[in-house]
Design a protein around this motif. Structure first.
Motif, PDB file in Angstrom:
ATOM      1  N   PHE A 165      53.738  51.878  19.347  1.00 11.88           N
ATOM      2  CA  PHE A 165      54.893  51.325  20.239  1.00 11.88           C
ATOM      3  C   PHE A 165      54.144  50.117  21.228  1.00 11.88           C
TER       4      PHE A 165
ATOM      5  N   LYS B 290      63.978  52.561  24.973  1.00 13.80           N
ATOM      6  CA  LYS B 290      63.272  53.392  23.897  1.00 13.80           C
ATOM      7  C   LYS B 290      64.185  53.712  22.769  1.00 13.80           C
TER       8      LYS B 290
ATOM      9  N   PHE C  60      69.630  38.972  14.421  1.00 13.95           N
ATOM     10  CA  PHE C  60      68.827  39.277  13.408  1.00 13.95           C
ATOM     11  C   PHE C  60      69.090  39.842  12.025  1.00 13.95           C
TER      12      PHE C  60
ATOM     13  N   SER D 104      64.371  42.683  12.621  1.00 17.03           N
ATOM     14  CA  SER D 104      63.816  42.295  14.081  1.00 17.03           C
ATOM     15  C   SER D 104      62.374  41.689  14.108  1.00 17.03           C
TER      16      SER D 104
HETATM   17  C1  LIG Z   1      56.827  39.790  17.620  1.00 17.41           C
HETATM   18  C2  LIG Z   1      58.153  40.816  17.829  1.00 17.41           C
HETATM   19  C3  LIG Z   1      58.143  41.975  16.709  1.00 17.41           C
HETATM   20  C4  LIG Z   1      59.399  42.903  17.031  1.00 17.41           C
HETATM   21  N1  LIG Z   1      59.462  43.795  15.970  1.00 17.41           N
HETATM   22  C5  LIG Z   1      60.359  44.448  16.182  1.00 17.41           C
HETATM   23  C6  LIG Z   1      60.770  45.498  15.181  1.00 17.41           C
HETATM   24  O1  LIG Z   1      59.906  45.791  14.132  1.00 17.41           O
HETATM   25  N2  LIG Z   1      61.756  46.520  15.366  1.00 17.41           N
HETATM   26  C7  LIG Z   1      62.507  46.336  16.546  1.00 17.41           C
HETATM   27  O2  LIG Z   1      63.326  47.249  16.560  1.00 17.41           O
HETATM   28  N3  LIG Z   1      62.304  45.446  17.337  1.00 17.41           N
HETATM   29  C8  LIG Z   1      61.161  44.725  17.343  1.00 17.41           C
HETATM   30  N4  LIG Z   1      61.011  43.687  18.079  1.00 17.41           N
HETATM   31  C9  LIG Z   1      62.182  43.622  19.467  1.00 17.41           C
HETATM   32  C10 LIG Z   1      61.554  44.384  20.710  1.00 17.41           C
HETATM   33  O3  LIG Z   1      60.548  43.949  21.086  1.00 17.41           O
HETATM   34  C11 LIG Z   1      61.960  45.918  20.334  1.00 17.41           C
HETATM   35  O4  LIG Z   1      63.317  45.985  20.014  1.00 17.41           O
HETATM   36  C12 LIG Z   1      61.706  46.557  21.753  1.00 17.41           C
HETATM   37  O5  LIG Z   1      60.620  46.576  22.293  1.00 17.41           O
HETATM   38  C13 LIG Z   1      62.083  48.283  21.731  1.00 17.41           C
HETATM   39  O6  LIG Z   1      62.116  48.849  22.828  1.00 17.41           O
HETATM   40  P1  LIG Z   1      63.146  49.508  23.398  1.00 17.41           P
HETATM   41  O7  LIG Z   1      64.196  50.224  22.310  1.00 17.41           O
HETATM   42  O8  LIG Z   1      62.851  50.265  24.525  1.00 17.41           O
HETATM   43  O9  LIG Z   1      64.181  48.083  23.771  1.00 17.41           O
HETATM   44  P2  LIG Z   1      65.169  47.714  24.907  1.00 17.41           P
HETATM   45  O10 LIG Z   1      64.568  46.665  25.599  1.00 17.41           O
HETATM   46  O11 LIG Z   1      65.666  49.026  25.467  1.00 17.41           O
HETATM   47  O12 LIG Z   1      66.742  47.329  24.124  1.00 17.41           O
HETATM   48  C14 LIG Z   1      67.467  47.915  23.567  1.00 17.41           C
HETATM   49  C15 LIG Z   1      67.533  47.686  22.175  1.00 17.41           C
HETATM   50  O13 LIG Z   1      67.904  46.352  21.881  1.00 17.41           O
HETATM   51  C16 LIG Z   1      67.418  45.781  20.581  1.00 17.41           C
HETATM   52  N5  LIG Z   1      66.371  44.756  20.681  1.00 17.41           N
HETATM   53  C17 LIG Z   1      65.672  44.798  22.060  1.00 17.41           C
HETATM   54  N6  LIG Z   1      65.096  43.492  21.929  1.00 17.41           N
HETATM   55  C18 LIG Z   1      65.104  42.823  20.950  1.00 17.41           C
HETATM   56  C19 LIG Z   1      64.785  41.668  20.114  1.00 17.41           C
HETATM   57  N7  LIG Z   1      63.915  40.833  20.801  1.00 17.41           N
HETATM   58  N8  LIG Z   1      65.031  41.486  18.993  1.00 17.41           N
HETATM   59  C20 LIG Z   1      66.003  42.313  18.281  1.00 17.41           C
HETATM   60  N9  LIG Z   1      66.407  43.405  18.828  1.00 17.41           N
HETATM   61  C21 LIG Z   1      65.889  43.567  20.188  1.00 17.41           C
HETATM   62  C22 LIG Z   1      66.433  46.970  20.102  1.00 17.41           C
HETATM   63  O14 LIG Z   1      67.107  47.637  19.064  1.00 17.41           O
HETATM   64  C23 LIG Z   1      66.244  48.005  21.240  1.00 17.41           C
HETATM   65  O15 LIG Z   1      66.088  49.337  20.838  1.00 17.41           O
HETATM   66  C24 LIG Z   1      60.081  42.676  18.169  1.00 17.41           C
HETATM   67  C25 LIG Z   1      59.672  41.720  19.023  1.00 17.41           C
HETATM   68  C26 LIG Z   1      58.790  40.877  18.923  1.00 17.41           C
HETATM   69  C27 LIG Z   1      58.455  40.020  19.946  1.00 17.41           C
END
Ligand SMILES: Cc1cc2nc3c(=O)[nH]c(=O)nc-3n(C[C@H](O)[C@H](O)[C@H](O)COP(=O)(O)OP(=O)(O)OC[C@H]3O[C@@H](n4cnc5c(N)ncnc54)[C@H](O)[C@@H]3O)c2cc1C
Length: 440
Positions: free
Chosen positions: A341, A240, A285, A380
């Motif tokens: 979210f 998160k 990205f 992203s």
């Molecule tokens: C269609 C789509 C749209 C998305 N739009 C965004 C967006 O606008 N902003 C955004 O930050 N992320 C986006 N993501 C990527 C990802 O879904 C989120 O970063 C993630 O769900 C955030 O939750 P977390 O911080 O708990 O992620 P965690 O799973 O804990 O990951 C740690 C960090 O890694 C990065 N990360 C993880 N997965 C991805 C990924 N697939 N692509 C790029 N970075 C990633 C993020 O910065 C995240 O905070 C998108 C994914 C999809 C499939």
């Protein structure tokens, strides 16, 4: 005597802010500025606003935190509303500013605007550095970006991630500049009255971000991240960190430094590596966004291949409102609309549904996410959408998730669907049935 203006954008923090530190070193007097650009609140080409209520609230909280921290050091954060370049030009001219410091965004619109500002103020010195990346542009060779994520990951595996830097701002140096110009006097109230009062899981601000990162690594969650990250719900199932990264409340280097400390104390495993792996996706990205320019927003994306989708207004609206014939998709969209979210797996499922089952132009989905996501990040978001739509740099050429299978795997008891879509009767109306491209 050198005077500077530091313009905060997606770097709403003091620590590990290289552009801010460089500006502070270069001046004797300084003014701190944030501009809430009118265009952010206006509709995009896809009929959604650039910043929705939930993110606006997060921005306000981040500004309040930054302002409080600056105040404690004897400075003031000046918040303006208007057209960014007009506001900045006025401030620079009326206050005889010599240096403008800012974060160098990867966003196309932001980079274009900065170039225009530089050309309008040719005598001024600009200090612009990207504050929100792990690697500097010189650390990533352009050929590494011509290709898939795997290539990028392999090539950058040995690249050094620099340690985060402390803020060099003190209560004595540089002096706050007594400035002239109209500002948004009651910005806290203004932003409050324009933001949602609805439930948001996240509260913005640098100090909050640092606490969140600390508390995540104070648990054992990182040791099982790889097994839990795909869950649809659960605060510690994934980090998160994304909203804080998106608004620059924290830098990726700070997160990696915390991760390394955690590994040092508790041992590294597949899961701790996977957190780094996901942060590398973000990095990929972001570097790509600079390279792609306007291709990031084009229908045929980076691949140049036009996908077999078009625009069906009714299907799109049903998707946005969580009223399709797919209960899991509906629940996920309702979660997004209520909280700002959605888990990564959820995003993949709903994006795949829009593109494959509903056959709608992917850019409408990306624009809706832009408005709704608290963690919206241009690179992203549009980059991931391109991957799902099969117009990115993905050797697999698009992703189609089987929604029933996903529901069995990630919501086997239907608890998630029941939580967000208790009223099943709204899933689909009689008149809509004929419109769905599959049997219901
Ligand atoms: C269609 C789509 C749209 C998305 N739009 C965004 C967006 O606008 N902003 C955004 O930050 N992320 C986006 N993501 C990527 C990802 O879904 C989120 O970063 C993630 O769900 C955030 O939750 P977390 O911080 O708990 O992620 P965690 O799973 O804990 O990951 C740690 C960090 O890694 C990065 N990360 C993880 N997965 C991805 C990924 N697939 N692509 C790029 N970075 C990633 C993020 O910065 C995240 O905070 C998108 C994914 C999809 C499939």
């Amino acid at each position: 005597m050198k005077t500077a203006l530091y313009w905060f954008t997606e770097d709403l923090r003091l620590h590990d802010n290289v552009a801010l530190n460089s500006t502070l070193y270069a001046c004797d007097e300084i003014i701190f500025v944030y501009v809430l650009d009118e265009y952010l609140l206006k509709p995009t080409n896809y009929n959604h606003v650039h910043v929705g209520d939930i993110r606006l609230k997060f921005i306000k909280e981040s500004l309040a935190d930054l302002s409080d921290q600056l105040q404690q050091l004897g400075y003031e954060l000046q918040v303006f509303r208007g057209e960014t370049n007009t506001v900045l030009k006025n401030l620079v001219t009326t206050n005889d500013v010599d240096i403008i410091g800012c974060h160098h965004s990867v966003g196309l619109y932001e980079r274009r605007n900065l170039s225009i500002l530089q050309s309008q103020l040719p005598d001024k010195r600009f200090i612009c550095q990207n504050n929100n990346l792990l690697f500097g542009s010189k650390q990533v060779e352009p050929n590494v970006l011509n290709g898939s994520f795997s290539k990028f990951r392999k090539k950058t595996a040995q690249t050094a991630v620099y340690e985060p830097v402390e803020s060099v701002l003190t209560d004595t140096l540089p002096r706050p500049l007594s400035y002239e110009g109209e500002r948004l006097e009651h910005w806290r109230f203004y932003l409050e009255s324009n933001s949602s009062k609805g439930p948001s899981v996240f509260c913005g601000g640098e100090r909050k971000a640092l606490l969140e990162v600390e508390s995540y690594f104070n648990t054992d969650a990182a040791l099982s991240y790889k097994q839990t990250r795909n869950e649809l719900e659960g605060h510690t199932n994934s980090t998160k960190f994304s909203p804080y990264l998106a608004l620059g409340n924290i830098s990726p280097r700070e997160i990696v430094a915390n991760l390394k400390r955690f590994e040092h104390q508790h041992g590294a495993n597949d899961s701790t590596y996977w957190i780094f792996f996901e942060i590398l996706w973000r990095e990929f990205f972001h570097h790509k966004a600079i390279l792609k320019g306007s291709k990031l927003f084009e229908f045929s994306g980076e691949s140049g291949k036009r996908p077999l989708t078009t625009y069906y207004p009714q299907r799109f609206l049903s998707w946005c409102n969580g009223e399709t014939s797919y209960p899991l998709v509906n629940a996920l969209m309702k979660e997004l609309n209520a909280t700002g979210f959605m888990s990564n797996r959820g995003r993949q499922i709903v994006a795949s549904c829009l593109v494959n089952e509903l056959q709608v132009d992917w850019r409408y989905g990306a624009a809706f996410f832009q408005q709704q996501l608290v963690d919206y990040d241009v690179a992203s978001n549009w980059g991931n959408w391109q991957y799902i739509a099969g117009v990115g740099d993905d050797p697999k050429g698009g992703r189609h998730f089987n929604i029933n299978k996903q529901a069995e795997m990630y919501d086997p008891n239907g608890a998630f669907v029941r939580k967000w879509s208790p009223n099943k009767s709204v899933w689909i109306s009689e008149t809509d049935i004929a419109d769905w491209p599959q049997e219901v």
